[in-house]
Write an enzyme that holds these catalytic residues in place. Structure first.
Site, PDB file in Angstrom:
ATOM      1  N   GLU A  28      -1.380  -0.393   8.341  1.00  0.00           N
ATOM      2  CA  GLU A  28      -2.209  -1.130   9.202  1.00  0.00           C
ATOM      3  C   GLU A  28      -1.550  -1.812  10.152  1.00  0.00           C
ATOM      4  O   GLU A  28      -0.388  -1.878  10.236  1.00  0.00           O
ATOM      5  CB  GLU A  28      -2.930  -2.034   8.123  1.00  0.00           C
ATOM      6  N   HIS A  61       3.371  -7.553   1.872  1.00  0.00           N
ATOM      7  CA  HIS A  61       2.548  -8.285   2.863  1.00  0.00           C
ATOM      8  C   HIS A  61       1.437  -9.308   2.107  1.00  0.00           C
ATOM      9  O   HIS A  61       1.200  -8.940   1.059  1.00  0.00           O
ATOM     10  CB  HIS A  61       1.853  -7.503   4.078  1.00  0.00           C
ATOM     11  N   HIS A  88       0.815  -1.224  -0.068  1.00  0.00           N
ATOM     12  CA  HIS A  88      -0.055   0.205  -0.134  1.00  0.00           C
ATOM     13  C   HIS A  88       0.826   1.214   0.044  1.00  0.00           C
ATOM     14  O   HIS A  88       2.097   1.200   0.493  1.00  0.00           O
ATOM     15  CB  HIS A  88      -0.851   0.078   1.211  1.00  0.00           C
ATOM     16  N   ARG A 118      -1.408  -4.955  -6.247  1.00  0.00           N
ATOM     17  CA  ARG A 118      -1.341  -6.411  -6.023  1.00  0.00           C
ATOM     18  C   ARG A 118      -0.098  -6.892  -6.641  1.00  0.00           C
ATOM     19  O   ARG A 118       0.225  -6.372  -7.870  1.00  0.00           O
ATOM     20  CB  ARG A 118      -2.563  -7.075  -6.639  1.00  0.00           C
TER      21      ARG A 118
END
Length: 319
Positions: free
Chosen positions: A119, A176, A101, A196
């Site tokens: 996150e 991740h 991200h 992705r």
């Protein structure tokens, strides 16, 4: 308004190619299908806003409350930013795609959205031997691009084993993937941007491979990978053990373990609370509310003292 009651929220479910049925079997939610990957349990994001279940705002979304009743969050009237956080529960019946991200600056300049995505994950349950991807072994961007192009995934990706109760902090720029057999509660910035990197050459129901975003993935990935260090502390408040899991720029996240009774003072702008096990009674003023595993709510600004009684575990967060 809401001075003596929490804001209870209805989860929004998202079907995913890798999803399963544990949101039903472990949390007793009525899920839309056997491929339900995510419950957005505290969300004001336009891709899945939570509905308020109680009080004068019942039937409105959390986004509505943030916009129309900013005082509940101690939000300045001049603050026109979007609600900052998003809490999800994810059920990985299969491996998630390997992804990355962007940070705030990239998200604003390139995607035109307010937030990037940092996150963190609390592992609610994990099957024996479950593992996830966290980071990579490339030394330079050139290395990274070459290994991606050649599909050298075993050499590139860094894997770690996890078990229930583990905590993982994932700053923007970190490659991740959550692995098969893991259920996590994720606290993140309110963003839905995912680049992705690799999807195991899976095909969807229509026989198509899912889109990859290799150029942007390489642009935003932190190289070389750096493990984030988090300092964790524990405090006892009555019969509540409060463990601070992470405190950083975008959020502070705690694990609360309640075995008896605790009296707490509301000192934050607002608190996001998810019950991940057990049941308890929450009392604010004259009002008592029964809460249990799978209940999610916000304690609004200005409620003062509140008490918890029972045997339960919580993940709690604030900005």
């Amino acid at each position: 308004m809401y001075k003596t009651e929490p804001i209870f929220l209805q989860p929004v479910f998202q079907e995913r190619i890798w999803g399963g049925e544990k949101l039903h079997t472990e949390f007793h939610y009525e899920i839309p299908s056997a491929h339900t990957g995510e419950a957005w349990v505290i969300s004001a994001h336009s891709n899945g806003p939570s509905m308020i279940k109680n009080g004068p705002l019942a039937g409105k979304t959390l986004a509505d409350a943030w916009k129309e009743q900013g005082g509940l969050f101690n939000k300045a009237t001049s603050n026109d930013e979007e609600y900052p956080l998003l809490v999800k529960i994810l059920d990985a019946a299969e491996d998630l795609s390997v992804q990355v991200h962007p940070n705030d600056q990239f998200a604003r300049e390139v995607e035109g959205v307010p937030y990037g995505k940092t996150e963190c994950w609390y592992v609610v349950s994990a099957e024996e031997g479950a593992e996830l991807v966290l980071g990579h072994h490339a030394k330079t961007k050139e290395d990274l691009a070459q290994m991606v192009e050649l599909g050298e995934w075993d050499q590139l990706l860094r894997k770690i084993k996890v078990k229930a109760g583990d905590f993982v902090y994932v700053p923007s720029g970190t490659i991740h993937a959550i692995g098969k057999g893991i259920v996590i509660l994720e606290t993140q910035q309110s963003s839905d941007i995912t680049y992705r990197v690799y999807d195991y050459d899976r095909i969807d129901a229509e026989g198509n491979k899912r889109e990859l975003h290799l150029e942007r993935s390489i642009q935003v990935t932190t190289v070389p990978h750096q493990d984030a260090s988090v300092e964790q502390t524990e405090t006892n408040i009555g019969d509540l053990v409060e463990k601070k899991l992470v405190e950083e720029q975008y959020f502070t996240v705690y694990h609360w373990n309640l075995n008896g009774k605790a009296l707490k003072d509301m000192t934050k702008d607002f608190l996001q609370v998810s019950v991940i096990d057990g049941q308890a009674a929450l009392t604010i003023g004259e009002n008592t509310f029964q809460i249990e595993k799978g209940t999610h709510f916000i304690l609004p600004n200005g409620i003062g003292k509140y008490s918890l009684e029972g045997h339960a575990e919580f993940i709690v967060s604030h900005v």
